[in-house]
Design an enzyme around this catalytic site. Structure first.
Site, PDB file in Angstrom:
ATOM      1  N   TYR A  20      26.925 -10.663  28.365  1.00  0.00           N
ATOM      2  CA  TYR A  20      27.098 -11.508  27.169  1.00  0.00           C
ATOM      3  C   TYR A  20      28.305 -11.073  26.340  1.00  0.00           C
ATOM      4  CZ  TYR A  20      22.304 -12.207  28.628  1.00  0.00           C
ATOM      5  OH  TYR A  20      21.194 -12.425  29.383  1.00  0.00           O
ATOM      6  N   TYR A 148      11.890 -16.067  27.350  1.00  0.00           N
ATOM      7  CA  TYR A 148      13.072 -15.617  28.074  1.00  0.00           C
ATOM      8  C   TYR A 148      12.654 -15.253  29.497  1.00  0.00           C
ATOM      9  CZ  TYR A 148      17.099 -13.235  29.803  1.00  0.00           C
ATOM     10  OH  TYR A 148      18.171 -12.894  30.599  1.00  0.00           O
ATOM     11  N   ASP A 249       5.112 -14.099  33.881  1.00  0.00           N
ATOM     12  CA  ASP A 249       6.339 -13.312  34.014  1.00  0.00           C
ATOM     13  C   ASP A 249       6.107 -11.958  33.339  1.00  0.00           C
ATOM     14  OD1 ASP A 249       8.766 -12.087  33.756  1.00  0.00           O
ATOM     15  OD2 ASP A 249       9.850 -13.854  33.057  1.00  0.00           O
ATOM     16  N   LYS A 278      12.210  -4.938  36.699  1.00  0.00           N
ATOM     17  CA  LYS A 278      12.561  -3.860  35.775  1.00  0.00           C
ATOM     18  C   LYS A 278      11.933  -2.505  36.145  1.00  0.00           C
ATOM     19  CE  LYS A 278      13.606  -6.800  31.791  1.00  0.00           C
ATOM     20  NZ  LYS A 278      14.952  -6.450  31.378  1.00  0.00           N
TER      21      LYS A 278
HETATM   22  N1  PMP Z   1      11.912 -12.233  32.655  1.00  0.00           N
HETATM   23  C1  PMP Z   1      11.775 -11.438  31.601  1.00  0.00           C
HETATM   24  C2  PMP Z   1      10.514 -11.508  30.797  1.00  0.00           C
HETATM   25  C3  PMP Z   1      12.786 -10.542  31.252  1.00  0.00           C
HETATM   26  O1  PMP Z   1      12.649  -9.747  30.177  1.00  0.00           O
HETATM   27  C4  PMP Z   1      13.949 -10.483  32.056  1.00  0.00           C
HETATM   28  C5  PMP Z   1      15.092  -9.516  31.750  1.00  0.00           C
HETATM   29  N2  PMP Z   1      15.288  -9.211  30.465  1.00  0.00           N
HETATM   30  C6  PMP Z   1      14.053 -11.347  33.165  1.00  0.00           C
HETATM   31  C7  PMP Z   1      13.002 -12.202  33.439  1.00  0.00           C
HETATM   32  C8  PMP Z   1      15.281 -11.359  34.049  1.00  0.00           C
HETATM   33  O2  PMP Z   1      15.366 -10.196  34.783  1.00  0.00           O
HETATM   34  P1  PMP Z   1      16.783  -9.714  35.377  1.00  0.00           P
HETATM   35  O3  PMP Z   1      17.647  -9.378  34.198  1.00  0.00           O
HETATM   36  O4  PMP Z   1      16.448  -8.534  36.238  1.00  0.00           O
HETATM   37  O5  PMP Z   1      17.348 -10.846  36.177  1.00  0.00           O
END
Ligand code: PMP
Length: 446
Positions: A20, A148, A249, A278
């Site tokens: 970003y 997100y 998610d 993660k």
């Molecule tokens: N879903 C959630 C809830 C996240 O917090 C994130 C990353 N911040 C993602 C998906 C995307 O993961 P990545 O950055 O490994 O593509």
């Protein structure tokens, strides 16, 4: 490690994208040459206590010998091999552990290479499932505002519709359906109308909705808000009633972050499709996973293609699987529940006074996540510098000053973090008062 390893900052500024950022208006970038335990070591020799776990991932801290040894062993036997038509011991080991740790209904594992891809995979699974079940019109995804889910196109389509993702790419982003964000706070019984709009959307559009996707219990980068387990319970029931799949998610919340191994356990529910990432590898290398039920897998087999249409080059990368397998061993040693509970208790105590600071709107702590929400957007670069000056690494965004430290952080290190948060919140509050604050910022990951 030498205290002054050279980093070519000028080259970095001119040629390398950071998340970003603009290539013409460079923001400060700090050179990290090594990391150990819960500390990052800068190129000028300074040490910073890490309040971010490198964006939720490094839950065991850096340089953990058990994970390093597993990776080194893997590297010397099989660092990479294609996954088409081939399997290997580390993919099997990590998948067995994931299935044992998650709810019993989840039986299949897709080893994706990043969180965003795990979300893409989940959404594609949902659409293919309904094709196989004779309902090809079920192609839309319903979600909530302030979510997100990642930066790829399908993942962006379910991010907050008012965030930068949608406004920037317009009609190129698939139009999905959005209910209001859950408003009942965590630990409270459901506000009567909290699920009303969600139900109305399901009622009106269930014939075209394949799945609901949501971050369970904690809306992360889009809100830094913890919401009621009753909301999730109610949502699960609605999905069942209207024959819509539920995708959870857990990319940020998984592996203990909210005080339960998975956040859905606060509500005692199961997902049809679960996204993990993660902390899956303890943050040592990129790996994500999308788990699904037998029913979802069977539906996909009955879809016209008969196969699931996804297969990235680095799917099931052995090195990543070995790191994940070792990280899950550490999680399964069960030190995390005590560590996370202690972090939560200490943060609650030490951040309690934040609500009295001018410009602070709210203070929230759950598990190993502590948030100070300001009334206005903050200046990320300036506050990040203020944190570095205090010997800690915290990266505020939007109106949030927040930490999610490694579970292995000491009480003394955590105190340094919370103290810095209080001081920096006071700076942000005073600046906002003087300048009326920075207006809205885009979601800035996290
Ligand atoms: N879903 C959630 C809830 C996240 O917090 C994130 C990353 N911040 C993602 C998906 C995307 O993961 P990545 O950055 O490994 O593509």
């Amino acid at each position: 490690m030498s205290a002054t390893t050279q980093i070519d900052h000028q080259f970095d500024r001119q040629h390398i994208w950071h998340p970003y950022t603009s290539m013409t208006q460079a923001l400060p970038v700090y050179g990290v040459v090594s990391a150990e335990g819960c500390e990052l070591i800068l190129d000028d020799g300074r040490r910073l206590i890490d309040g971010t776990s490198s964006w939720w991932a490094c839950v065991h801290g850096y340089g953990h010998p058990y994970i390093l040894e597993a990776m080194q062993k893997q590297l010397s036997t099989l660092s990479h091999v294609m996954f088409g038509g081939i399997t290997h011991p580390s993919a099997i080991a990590v998948s067995k552990k994931l299935l044992a740790m998650t709810s019993d209904n989840l039986t299949k594992v897709f080893l994706a290479d990043s969180g965003s891809i795990a979300v893409e995979v989940a959404m594609k699974m949902a659409l293919q499932y309904w094709q196989g079940r004779g309902a090809p019109s079920k192609q839309r995804i319903l979600t909530v505002k302030h979510g997100y889910h990642g930066d790829t196109f399908a993942a962006m389509s379910v991010c907050d519709p008012e965030g930068g993702m949608h406004t920037m790419f317009g009609e190129a982003v698939t139009q999905q359906l959005f209910a209001p964000a859950p408003k009942t706070p965590f630990g409270e019984t459901l506000i009567a109308d909290d699920l009303e709009a969600m139900e109305a959307l399901l009622n009106a559009h269930h014939q075209t909705i394949a799945a609901v996707i949501i971050e369970p219990i904690m809306q992360g980068a889009g809100a830094m808000h913890f919401y009621s387990a009753d909301y999730l319970k109610g949502l699960r029931a609605l999905c069942d009633r209207y024959k819509v799949l539920l995708i959870l998610d857990e990319i940020a919340t998984g592996f203990g972050r909210t005080g339960k191994l998975f956040a859905y356990q606060h509500a005692g529910i199961e997902a049809d499709i679960l996204c993990l990432g993660k902390a899956l590898t303890g943050g040592y290398i990129s790996l994500a996973a999308t788990l699904c039920s037998d029913e979802v897998a069977l539906g996909i087999s009955d879809s016209p293609s008969g196969v699931f249409m996804h297969g990235p080059t680095f799917m099931g990368n052995p090195l990543a699987c070995a790191a994940a397998s070792a990280s899950l061993d550490l999680i399964n040693q069960h030190q995390w529940p005590e560590q996370v509970a202690a972090i939560e208790q200490q943060m609650k105590q030490e951040l309690a006074t934040a609500s009295a600071i001018e410009g602070v709107k709210a203070v929230r702590c759950l598990g190993a996540v502590g948030v100070i929400e300001m009334t206005r957007s903050v200046n990320t670069a300036a506050l990040q510098q203020a944190f570095v000056d205090r010997g800690v690494w915290v990266r505020p965004f939007s109106s949030y000053i927040y930490i999610m430290p490694p579970y292995t952080i000491s009480a003394q290190q955590l105190s340094r973090l919370t103290q810095a948060m209080l001081e920096v919140a006071a700076i942000a509050g005073a600046e906002a008062k003087a300048s009326r604050g920075d207006e809205a910022s885009f979601i800035s990951h996290g």
